[in-house]
Enzyme design. Structure first.
Site: not given
Lengths: 210, 273
Positions: A79, A187, A189
């Site tokens: 990001c 993202h 994650e």
């Protein structure tokens, strides 16, 4: 050991937990010595570009980051961390970035809602050589969804640094790569199984997992 | 293409899911983390925890839930309920939540939106609006000035008032105006609940949803009234919502998130399947 660079730009917990979930050993740090010892570096982050750069500067992290990249250590920006790899950004004025990947960070100029927030698909750019070599996007099918939150996107000077594209009013680079340095706009994650898959691929590149 | 989002909501009290029902292979139906993990596995795009814990001494229990969720659930999650100030927001985000939803505190102190979004980024500040419909007679001002009272056209247009303290206190604030102001102050999203529809399972308030969604340029999550899959479709199409939030239809197992998304995809909406 993967060093997750803590430069006070947002919460690193989820990135750390996701890397651990795929089997990596992670240290969250801003100490240059620890960064030098790590096999690979991850630069996450949410927030404004200029604040990100100014924190890196204040915390004396720019040199260790550049050294690691020059030494060929695998490096992953996520990001804001991906955007900081670029030459410059137009977010709230003109700000210089780390300058690892030539290109600019620019704002979406579409009639669509900003930020671009939510799950969107990516398409791999198959002709790219370094993608095949790195394997960052191994086992990621075209049309796979990932979680994005951003108002600015990266525009590499050289097309061959784009590993995957996404589309929001226009096509934009979702994953970029240059040698062992990678930038992911979304993202991983927060992108469920396929996001973890990419992190797992990165850990393989690092030799962190087999 | 950007997908429309399906967001299950879990009411959490003292660290436990309210009215936890044992279905599927839940070891502990009351554990919000396990519920969230199941929703994530079923394909939920995000999860919202609404903390309805009354007493502050139990707040640490919620933080434990947040920490455990961040370790196990790899989709974005939002925490709302009782957030009063910048320190509360920071604590919740630090413990691993991706977003916080603020309601009463934002109405009482709109600058909180500004300060929080500056500090943590717009993307993690969700402004929750509880809106209740009121019938408002709107007259065209120009005609009033012309003293053309006899021929004046009076339109009955719906308007919605913002309520705070869990829907207990009316504020006199117009919901559309408030949504616009929240956006201006830096809100990253609006979580819009229709108080008239909430708990009725009779469908979302489509007019409210559409009015707000068309008034702002940030994503709007529709909430309140989901009972059938058609309702979710209507909110995302006619209502122009970017995401829908639902609690009971998922919670009581009326539909799984997977079934819901299959249905909506068949209806032609972009879904992450």
């Amino acid at each position: 050991m993967i060093a997750l660079i803590d430069y006070k730009m947002g919460n690193l917990r989820s990135v750390a937990k996701a890397l651990e979930a795929v089997g990596a050993e992670v240290t969250v740090t801003h100490e240059p010595a620890k960064l030098r010892r790590a096999q690979a570096l991850v630069l996450p982050g949410v927030g404004a570009f200029s604040a990100g750069m100014s924190n890196l500067r204040k915390m004396k992290l720019i040199t260790p980051i550049k050294e690691a990249i020059r030494a060929g250590k695998p490096f992953l920006g996520i990001c804001l961390g991906a955007q900081l790899l670029f030459t410059e950004s137009e977010e709230h004025g003109r700000h210089l970035g780390l300058g690892i990947i030539p290109g600019r960070v620019v704002k979406f100029r579409s009639a669509l809602k900003i930020p671009h927030m939510g799950w969107n698909t990516i398409t791999k750019v198959t002709s790219h050589k370094s993608q095949d070599i790195s394997g960052l996007l191994n086992n990621i099918p075209d049309g796979a969804y990932f979680y994005f939150v951003h108002s600015y996107y990266v525009k590499p000077k050289k097309k061959d640094m784009v590993l995957a594209l996404s589309e929001y009013g226009q096509k934009f680079a979702a994953v970029v790569g240059k040698d062992n340095t990678f930038g992911i706009q979304f993202h991983p994650e927060k992108s469920s199984e396929l996001g973890l898959k990419i992190l797992e691929n990165f850990c393989r590149i690092c030799g962190e997992i087999k | 293409m950007l997908a429309k989002r399906i967001i299950p909501c879990l009411d959490v009290k003292d660290g436990r899911v309210v009215k936890g029902i044992n279905f599927l292979n839940l070891k502990d139906a009351g554990d919000p983390v396990e519920q969230a993990a199941i929703y994530s596995r079923e394909g939920a795009d995000e999860v919202v925890f609404l903390d309805i814990t009354a007493s502050f001494e139990h707040r640490d229990t919620m933080l434990k839930v947040v920490r455990r969720t961040a370790e196990k659930v790899f989709i974005p999650f939002t925490v709302g309920g009782g957030i009063r100030n910048l320190a509360d927001i920071e604590t919740i985000l630090r413990n691993g939540a991706d977003k916080v939803s603020i309601n009463t505190a934002a109405v009482k102190n709109p600058q909180l939106i500004k300060r929080a979004s500056r500090k943590f980024g717009n993307q993690c500040i969700v402004v929750a609006i509880d809106a209740k419909r009121k019938l408002q007679v709107t007259s065209h001002k120009s005609q009033v000035k012309k003293k053309n009272m006899g021929h004046e056209t009076c339109n009955l247009q719906p308007a919605w008032e913002v309520y705070i303290y869990g829907g207990k206190k009316p504020t006199g604030i117009d919901a559309i105006q408030w949504a616009k102001q929240a956006e201006k102050l830096g809100a990253g999203e609006i979580l819009l609940t229709s108080m008239d529809k909430d708990g009725t399972q009779s469908g979302y308030d489509l007019k409210l949803t559409r009015s707000i969604s068309k008034s702002v340029r940030i994503p709007v999550i529709a909430s309140g009234g989901a009972g059938k899959l058609e309702h979710l479709y209507a909110a995302l199409s006619q209502g122009a919502a970017d995401a829908v939030l639902a609690a009971s239809i998922f919670h009581y197992g009326t539909y799984t998130v997977g079934q819901t998304k299959d249905y909506l995809a068949r209806k032609g909406l972009t879904m992450r399947l």
